[in-house]
Design a protein around this motif. Structure first.
Motif, PDB file in Angstrom:
ATOM      1  N   ASP A 173       0.840  -1.190   0.000  1.00 30.23           N
ATOM      2  CA  ASP A 173       0.000   0.000   0.000  1.00 30.23           C
ATOM      3  C   ASP A 173       0.881   1.249   0.000  1.00 30.23           C
ATOM      4  OD1 ASP A 173      -2.170   1.643   0.233  1.00 30.23           O
ATOM      5  OD2 ASP A 173      -2.786   0.966   2.223  1.00 30.23           O
ATOM      6  N   ASP A 174       0.924   1.956  -1.116  1.00 35.32           N
ATOM      7  CA  ASP A 174       1.708   3.202  -1.236  1.00 35.32           C
ATOM      8  C   ASP A 174       3.215   2.981  -1.341  1.00 35.32           C
ATOM      9  OD1 ASP A 174      -0.830   4.229  -0.701  1.00 35.32           O
ATOM     10  OD2 ASP A 174      -0.220   5.483   0.986  1.00 35.32           O
ATOM     11  N   THR A 188      -4.319   6.025  -6.624  1.00 36.85           N
ATOM     12  CA  THR A 188      -4.836   5.800  -5.268  1.00 36.85           C
ATOM     13  C   THR A 188      -5.336   4.359  -5.149  1.00 36.85           C
ATOM     14  OG1 THR A 188      -6.964   6.693  -5.931  1.00 36.85           O
ATOM     15  CG2 THR A 188      -5.493   8.177  -4.696  1.00 36.85           C
ATOM     16  N   CYS A 189      -5.726   4.052  -3.916  1.00 43.26           N
ATOM     17  CA  CYS A 189      -5.923   2.672  -3.522  1.00 43.26           C
ATOM     18  C   CYS A 189      -7.168   1.992  -4.089  1.00 43.26           C
ATOM     19  CB  CYS A 189      -5.981   2.688  -2.004  1.00 43.26           C
ATOM     20  SG  CYS A 189      -6.385   1.162  -1.274  1.00 43.26           S
ATOM     21  N   ILE A 227     -11.383   6.764  -3.561  1.00 40.27           N
ATOM     22  CA  ILE A 227     -11.012   6.471  -2.159  1.00 40.27           C
ATOM     23  C   ILE A 227     -12.278   6.429  -1.304  1.00 40.27           C
ATOM     24  CG2 ILE A 227      -9.751   7.250  -0.124  1.00 40.27           C
ATOM     25  CD1 ILE A 227      -7.804   8.698  -1.981  1.00 40.27           C
ATOM     26  N   LYS A 273      -5.617  -5.765   3.437  1.00 43.00           N
ATOM     27  CA  LYS A 273      -6.433  -4.578   3.185  1.00 43.00           C
ATOM     28  C   LYS A 273      -7.450  -4.808   2.062  1.00 43.00           C
ATOM     29  CE  LYS A 273      -6.029   0.245   1.737  1.00 43.00           C
ATOM     30  NZ  LYS A 273      -5.188   1.450   1.698  1.00 43.00           N
ATOM     31  N   HIS A 288     -10.641  -2.302   1.263  1.00 38.54           N
ATOM     32  CA  HIS A 288     -10.902  -0.948   0.740  1.00 38.54           C
ATOM     33  C   HIS A 288     -11.718  -0.894  -0.549  1.00 38.54           C
ATOM     34  CE1 HIS A 288      -9.233   3.447   0.760  1.00 38.54           C
ATOM     35  NE2 HIS A 288     -10.485   3.330   1.178  1.00 38.54           N
ATOM     36  N   THR A 333      -8.826   1.459   5.365  1.00 36.94           N
ATOM     37  CA  THR A 333      -7.408   1.793   5.494  1.00 36.94           C
ATOM     38  C   THR A 333      -7.052   1.743   6.975  1.00 36.94           C
ATOM     39  OG1 THR A 333      -7.887   4.150   5.744  1.00 36.94           O
ATOM     40  CG2 THR A 333      -7.477   3.366   3.509  1.00 36.94           C
ATOM     41  N   ASP A 386      -5.861   4.078   8.587  1.00 39.04           N
ATOM     42  CA  ASP A 386      -6.179   5.362   9.223  1.00 39.04           C
ATOM     43  C   ASP A 386      -7.684   5.636   9.300  1.00 39.04           C
ATOM     44  OD1 ASP A 386      -6.300   5.711   6.467  1.00 39.04           O
ATOM     45  OD2 ASP A 386      -5.180   7.588   6.429  1.00 39.04           O
ATOM     46  N   ARG A 387      -8.497   4.637   8.916  1.00 39.89           N
ATOM     47  CA  ARG A 387      -9.948   4.845   8.940  1.00 39.89           C
ATOM     48  C   ARG A 387     -10.650   3.857   9.874  1.00 39.89           C
ATOM     49  NH1 ARG A 387      -8.428   6.744   4.105  1.00 39.89           N
ATOM     50  NH2 ARG A 387      -9.623   8.410   3.099  1.00 39.89           N
ATOM     51  N   HIS A 440      -3.662  16.469   8.704  1.00 37.70           N
ATOM     52  CA  HIS A 440      -4.860  17.007   8.067  1.00 37.70           C
ATOM     53  C   HIS A 440      -5.985  15.991   8.168  1.00 37.70           C
ATOM     54  CE1 HIS A 440      -2.465  15.093   4.780  1.00 37.70           C
ATOM     55  NE2 HIS A 440      -3.601  14.457   4.603  1.00 37.70           N
ATOM     56  N   HIS A 477      -7.114  13.844   9.918  1.00 38.39           N
ATOM     57  CA  HIS A 477      -7.077  12.611  10.698  1.00 38.39           C
ATOM     58  C   HIS A 477      -7.269  12.904  12.183  1.00 38.39           C
ATOM     59  CE1 HIS A 477      -5.265  11.689   6.893  1.00 38.39           C
ATOM     60  NE2 HIS A 477      -5.150  10.425   7.169  1.00 38.39           N
ATOM     61  N   VAL A 515      -0.119   5.244   5.909  1.00 37.27           N
ATOM     62  CA  VAL A 515      -0.255   5.810   7.257  1.00 37.27           C
ATOM     63  C   VAL A 515      -1.435   5.170   7.990  1.00 37.27           C
ATOM     64  CG1 VAL A 515       0.742   8.012   6.588  1.00 37.27           C
ATOM     65  CG2 VAL A 515      -1.754   7.724   6.494  1.00 37.27           C
ATOM     66  N   ASP A 528      -0.246  -0.631  -4.817  1.00 42.91           N
ATOM     67  CA  ASP A 528      -1.495  -0.081  -5.355  1.00 42.91           C
ATOM     68  C   ASP A 528      -1.365   1.318  -5.932  1.00 42.91           C
ATOM     69  OD1 ASP A 528      -1.162   1.217  -2.913  1.00 42.91           O
ATOM     70  OD2 ASP A 528      -3.292   1.108  -2.382  1.00 42.91           O
ATOM     71  N   LYS A 585       2.024   9.439  -5.093  1.00 39.81           N
ATOM     72  CA  LYS A 585       0.612   9.108  -4.870  1.00 39.81           C
ATOM     73  C   LYS A 585      -0.246  10.315  -5.261  1.00 39.81           C
ATOM     74  CE  LYS A 585      -2.439   7.513  -1.144  1.00 39.81           C
ATOM     75  NZ  LYS A 585      -2.486   7.057   0.254  1.00 39.81           N
ATOM     76  N   TRP A 602      -2.576  19.879  -1.707  1.00 34.96           N
ATOM     77  CA  TRP A 602      -2.489  20.776  -0.546  1.00 34.96           C
ATOM     78  C   TRP A 602      -2.127  20.039   0.724  1.00 34.96           C
ATOM     79  CZ3 TRP A 602      -5.569  19.717   3.647  1.00 34.96           C
ATOM     80  CH2 TRP A 602      -6.661  18.874   3.421  1.00 34.96           C
TER      81      TRP A 602
HETATM   82  C1  NG6 Z   1      -7.017  10.348   1.666  1.00 27.07           C
HETATM   83  C2  NG6 Z   1      -6.400  10.723   3.001  1.00 27.07           C
HETATM   84  C3  NG6 Z   1      -5.070   9.996   3.129  1.00 27.07           C
HETATM   85  C4  NG6 Z   1      -5.215   8.518   2.863  1.00 27.07           C
HETATM   86  C5  NG6 Z   1      -5.912   8.285   1.539  1.00 27.07           C
HETATM   87  C6  NG6 Z   1      -6.184   6.859   1.244  1.00 27.07           C
HETATM   88  C7  NG6 Z   1      -7.043  13.032   3.580  1.00 27.07           C
HETATM   89  C8  NG6 Z   1      -6.841  14.469   3.267  1.00 27.07           C
HETATM   90  N1  NG6 Z   1      -6.212  12.175   3.010  1.00 27.07           N
HETATM   91  O1  NG6 Z   1      -8.299  10.912   1.592  1.00 27.07           O
HETATM   92  O2  NG6 Z   1      -4.539  10.216   4.390  1.00 27.07           O
HETATM   93  O3  NG6 Z   1      -5.949   7.911   3.889  1.00 27.07           O
HETATM   94  O4  NG6 Z   1      -7.135   8.958   1.541  1.00 27.07           O
HETATM   95  O5  NG6 Z   1      -5.063   6.260   0.768  1.00 27.07           O
HETATM   96  O6  NG6 Z   1      -7.922  12.686   4.337  1.00 27.07           O
HETATM   97  S1  NG6 Z   1      -5.225   5.029  -0.165  1.00 27.07           S
HETATM   98  O7  NG6 Z   1      -3.865   4.549  -0.406  1.00 27.07           O
HETATM   99  O8  NG6 Z   1      -6.021   4.080   0.563  1.00 27.07           O
HETATM  100  O9  NG6 Z   1      -5.833   5.489  -1.393  1.00 27.07           O
END
Ligand code: NG6
Ligand code: CA
Length: 509
Positions: free
Chosen positions: A38-39, A77-78, A99, A131, A133, A165, A167-168, A215, A217, A275, A326, A356, A453
């Motif tokens: 992932d990333d 993106t993922c 996403i 993962k 997603h 993810t 982070d979610r 940002h 999170h 992350v 991904d 990314k 940004w």
């Molecule tokens: C984005 C998130 C980023 C990451 C990504 C998913 C913001 C601004 N950024 O929306 O942190 O979670 O989504 O990454 O919230 S991915 O690899 O699963 O596509």
């Protein structure tokens, strides 16, 4: 006379039967494992030129298999990339392939062709660990009941996943549609709209966090880490971030051990280096590059252990492994974790521009290798290959028909037998698309920010046409659109013949 004739005919037809029977080639049915990071960027592995990080275990796959230098995810993106990988369909054909929040419904149609479904038809056992997603359920998921449809309804007989993810929310594992380890007396609620009363958040309770958010999170806090999305309950089921890599490895190893008697397809989707980067303590500080480097080393270790298991079980030579990522790399993606500060001389995207989220090449060009010990000869290939092609190519390998999609049968290229992969490809970042054919890439004009940004990555967006020759200019520094209008128009016409004309976000006057 008559009887003699019949006997002759019978003998002949029997002989014929035997001949056709023995000459018809039985397709090989190796186990197929897709290891998906992932990333992870094009320049993040020592086998792809990294000098500041050493990834010896993944390097075995690259150096002893076919290492592709023009291997692509469909998207920067993922969710869309994973959609493309599993369905063989360009993600821009599905407006929902963006996403997704952790509460999003499944975006793969349960009637749709998928890689695991195709392999199931060929007699394979199928599983995903890691993962997901791609959404779960049909909207308004009740996390305390059986969650469906999900991976098990689109071809995976077994699934052990994290929903969206790391982070979610929800920060729990889901096993075949049920939250693993859930205490029914402590039900889970998830929301992406508003917080649950009385629950602390990263925004209001920074004193409870161990990782500082950058940002967005800043919603529910789990294990000291503020996440995107709110969640309440499910205490016993919550994952341990630092143990996630070991946890998924165990699941992948157990699956292999229990399914080695018959061909299997395992999609092993690691969470690193996305992350929040949470290396287990034994990897902390190992890279000297902060948590991002540490989790890449952690992932490398896990993959080494996984390959060791295949070897110990005596099935390594009967297992075809694809390794890829991904989307491209990002340093700042939601938390202050020193990724930017400690990067030093490391270039996560190698010589490629962007990362990314980017239409520039580092967004989608990723490490990509195919390893099959004893069958594939080591080789570096510059064939154009894409993750959507696994569906048609593996269908060809195992001798079944795949339903027609955007997937192309490029099996000879994937096995290193031919130099030619696909002729061209439409690539995607967010809702914007570009087109590559041969060494050329064309990015049509779009309206939008030149720099993300939140993540400080160049988006590749410009109001002017961009045309690059990637062989001569892999870093995309010389825009040839003006000096080579003939080539530009050729690519534009081909792009529009696939993509249609309705791709621009610039309003026509
Ligand atoms: C984005 C998130 C980023 C990451 C990504 C998913 C913001 C601004 N950024 O929306 O942190 O979670 O989504 O990454 O919230 S991915 O690899 O699963 O596509
Ligand atoms: Ca990703």
């Amino acid at each position: 006379m008559k009887i003699k004739k019949i006997i002759t005919l019978l003998t002949l037809s029997l002989a014929g039967f035997t001949t056709t029977h023995t000459s018809a080639k039985t397709p090989p049915k190796p186990n197929i494992v897709v290891i998906y990071l992932d990333d992870l960027g094009y320049g993040d592995l020592s086998s792809y030129g990294a000098t500041e990080l050493s990834t010896p275990n993944i390097d075995v796959l690259a150096n002893e298999g076919v290492k592709f230098t023009n291997g692509y995810a469909t998207s920067a993106t993922c969710t869309p990339s994973r959609f493309g990988l599993l369905t063989g369909v360009y993600p821009w054909r599905n407006k929902k392939a963006r996403i997704l929040p952790g509460s999003a419904p499944l975006i793969i149609d349960t009637k749709q062709e998928t890689l695991p479904k195709m392999l199931k038809r060929a007699g394979y056992q199928t599983a995903i660990v890691g993962k997901w997603h791609l959404g779960l359920g049909a909207g308004n998921v009740n996390w305390n009941a059986h969650i469906s449809p999900g991976p098990n309804e689109v071809g995976f007989e077994e699934s052990y996943i994290l929903a969206a993810t790391q982070d979610r929310t929800p920060t729990v594992y889901i096993k075949n549609g049920n939250v693993d380890g859930l205490d029914p007396n402590d039900p889970i609620s998830v929301s992406y709209k508003k917080n649950f009363e009385g629950e602390p958040t990263g925004k209001d309770n920074p004193e409870l966090t161990t990782m500082k958010w950058h940002h967005g999170h800043n919603n529910s806090i789990v294990n000291g880490i503020p996440r995107i999305g709110y969640m309440k309950g499910g205490e016993a089921a919550k994952w341990s971030d630092v143990d996630m890599a070991d946890h998924f490895l165990k699941k992948a190893q157990t699956y292999v051990k229990n399914h080695k008697e018959k061909p299997f397809f395992l999609y092993y989707a690691l969470q690193q280096p996305h992350v929040p980067r949470t290396p287990h303590p034994r990897f902390v500080g190992k890279s000297g590059m902060g948590p991002r480097g540490d989790v890449i080393l952690e992932a490398d270790y896990m993959i080494g252990e996984f390959i060791k298991t295949l070897k110990e079980e005596g099935i390594l030579e009967n297992t075809l492994i694809v390794f890829s990522s991904d989307n491209g790399p990002v340093l700042q993606d939601g938390y202050y974790d020193d990724a930017m500060e400690k990067i030093g001389k490391h270039t996560p995207g190698g010589v490629l521009r962007g990362g990314k989220y980017s239409l520039f090449d580092a967004g989608t060009r990723v490490p990509f290798m195919v390893y099959w010990k004893g069958t594939i000869k080591p080789k570096v290939s510059d064939a154009l290959v894409c993750q959507i092609d696994l569906l048609a190519s593996f269908a060809n390998l195992v001798g079944v028909d795949a339903e027609p999609t955007d997937s192309q049968n490029i099996l000879p290229a994937l096995l290193g037998k031919k130099k030619k992969g696909r002729k061209d490809i439409v690539l995607e970042a967010g809702s914007k698309t570009s087109y590559r054919t041969g060494d050329w890439v064309m990015i049509p004009p779009y309206k939008g920010a030149k720099m993300s940004w939140h993540s400080f990555v160049e988006s590749g967006i410009d109001m002017e046409f961009q045309l690059y020759n990637l062989k001569e200019d892999p870093s995309q520094l010389n825009n040839l659109a003006k000096s080579n209008p003939k080539q530009l128009n050729k690519l534009l016409a081909k792009f529009e013949s696939i993509r249609g004309k309705d791709y621009s976000n610039i309003k026509k006057k």
